[in-house]
Structures are given as structure tokens and as C-alpha cells.
Motif scaffolding. Sequence first.
Motif, short mmCIF file in Angstrom:
data_model
loop_
_atom_site.label_atom_id
_atom_site.label_comp_id
_atom_site.label_asym_id
_atom_site.label_seq_id
_atom_site.Cartn_x
_atom_site.Cartn_y
_atom_site.Cartn_z
N UNK A 125 0.89 -1.62 0.04
CA UNK A 125 -0.14 0.19 0.31
C UNK A 125 0.90 1.28 0.00
N UNK A 126 0.87 1.96 -0.98
CA UNK A 126 1.15 3.52 -0.93
C UNK A 126 1.49 4.15 0.24
N UNK A 127 2.27 5.14 0.88
CA UNK A 127 1.91 6.06 1.12
C UNK A 127 1.19 6.93 1.43
N UNK A 128 0.88 7.26 0.35
CA UNK A 128 -0.34 8.01 -0.02
C UNK A 128 -1.38 7.70 -0.31
N UNK A 129 -1.30 6.17 -0.02
CA UNK A 129 -3.48 6.05 0.18
C UNK A 129 -2.99 5.75 1.40
N UNK A 130 -2.48 5.03 2.65
CA UNK A 130 -2.34 5.60 3.77
C UNK A 130 -2.79 6.50 4.84
N UNK A 131 -2.18 8.10 4.02
CA UNK A 131 -2.36 9.17 5.11
C UNK A 131 -3.63 8.89 4.60
N UNK A 132 -4.28 8.99 3.17
CA UNK A 132 -5.50 8.91 2.51
C UNK A 132 -6.71 8.19 3.96
N UNK A 133 -6.73 7.26 3.80
CA UNK A 133 -7.15 6.07 4.93
C UNK A 133 -6.94 7.12 6.23
N UNK A 134 -5.92 7.56 6.58
CA UNK A 134 -6.55 7.92 7.92
C UNK A 134 -6.52 9.20 7.83
N UNK A 151 4.12 6.53 12.05
CA UNK A 151 3.26 7.02 12.96
C UNK A 151 2.56 8.03 13.39
N UNK A 152 3.34 9.09 13.55
CA UNK A 152 3.69 10.81 13.54
C UNK A 152 2.68 10.88 12.38
N UNK A 153 2.90 10.98 11.27
CA UNK A 153 2.20 11.27 9.98
C UNK A 153 0.45 10.88 9.91
N UNK A 186 -7.09 7.00 20.00
CA UNK A 186 -7.12 7.28 18.12
C UNK A 186 -5.55 7.23 17.56
N UNK A 187 -5.11 8.78 18.79
CA UNK A 187 -3.82 9.11 18.22
C UNK A 187 -2.82 8.03 18.66
N UNK A 188 -3.41 7.51 19.83
CA UNK A 188 -2.37 6.57 20.53
C UNK A 188 -2.00 5.49 19.38
N UNK A 189 -2.97 4.72 18.95
CA UNK A 189 -3.11 4.31 18.32
C UNK A 189 -2.00 4.06 17.01
N UNK A 190 -2.22 4.96 16.39
CA UNK A 190 -1.91 5.84 14.58
C UNK A 190 -0.53 6.12 15.90
N UNK A 191 0.18 6.50 16.55
CA UNK A 191 1.59 6.47 16.69
C UNK A 191 1.82 5.19 17.37
#
Length: 218
Positions: free
Chosen positions: A103-112, A180-182, A169-174
Motif C-alpha cells: 500500500x502506498x504512503x499516499x493511500x495510507x495517509x488518505x485512509x488515516x 506514526x507521527x504522520x 485514536x492518536x496513540x494507536x496511530x503513533x
Amino acid sequence: MTNKATDVHLAVRNALRAPYQRVALCQTPQGNRFWLKRIERFAPHLWLVKGKPEQAFDRDRSSHRFLWNYGAPVPRIVAEGKGYFAVQDAGASLTKVCADKSVTRTEKLRACRAAGQALARLHAMDLTHGRPAFRDMCWDGRQIRFIDFEYFTPTKAGRLRKARDLCIATLSSLAQGGMGLYYAYSVLSAYVAARGRKPKALPVPYPVAVRNSHPRIR
């Protein structure tokens, strides 16, 4: 009963006859995928820690039904019966999406970003998930839908419960690794924007390697 509904019930019946799995992925002959959820089985002494599994199961199912009827972003229940219910496949969890190298970085950020928007939508209804970790948010390439509602409370939520959702949600993303930061920024900025505020931009969109003559400290 339609053929589609018949196929779902036949797939459920086959899954119930198979060796026990608390959560099992099922598929009809036409390729429609759904998840079958059953009452968890564990040793009686764990009831002191986890509570009675029947109560947790009933809470999850009733909460899911409540949220669907309320118009919240959750997958549809396609079948249910004594000790089980089945929901349509809502895609991979955000945990799997972020860990998938294909999965591309762009797609991951779009999902987030979609996750932040979905959480904001839920909070705008004055409801909270209770534990919106990345494993409880599913992405199908178009939208985020929530699953697992053992911690859901069907009452009007105040700022404290909404803040707790956002912190989880924030802690899970980190916790998702080097990006994780992004992931966290994408969730939070989309949430803030959906709530009618303008988010602050990060100074650098992605981690950038810095070249120098000194050895890198790890």
C-alpha cells in the motif's frame, strides 16, 4: 427470502459447523464476503477480568445495531441468530493497511484522514466509539467504518468521552511504526477540519534523510 440472503445463511451455517472461531471470514458462492462473530470462549476464571462473554457479545451486537440504525459509519449486519451475528466485510483494519508494504504512503495517509473524518462524524452525532484503535477502523479504499463496540455507550457523549476517543485514536496511530507521527497528524487534522476548524500544517510532509559527514546515531 432472496437468493443473496439464502447464500449468506448457507455460508453462516457452514461456518457454524466448522471448528470454532470467535471471528471468521466467510464468503458466498458469488464472492460476497462477510465476518461471522460468535461468543468468545475462555476459562471461567477469566470472567473476573473480562466479565461474562455472553454479556460482552450482547453489548457488541446491540451497539452495532443501534449505530447502524442511527446512520453511523458501521458495516451492515447481514445475518444474526442465537450466539452469533454476521456483518458485511468493510475492508482491512487500519493496522493492516499501515503495515502493508504494497500500500502506498499516499493511500495510507488518505485512509488515516478518512478515519479522522469518520470519528468527527460520529462525535457530531453526540456519540463515541469507546475504543477507536486502528484495529477497530476498517478501510475499503473509499470509506472508514467502525467495528467492535464492547466499550460503546448509547448515551449522549460529552467532551470527556470524545476527548478519550481522540486520544485512543492518536496513540494507536503513533504505535504504527516510523510513519506514526504522520498517521496521527492525518487523523487529527482531518478531524479538526471536519469539526469546522483549520488545522496547522506540519513543517515537513514526510521524514527527510539528512546527509552529513558524521556517523548516524541509532
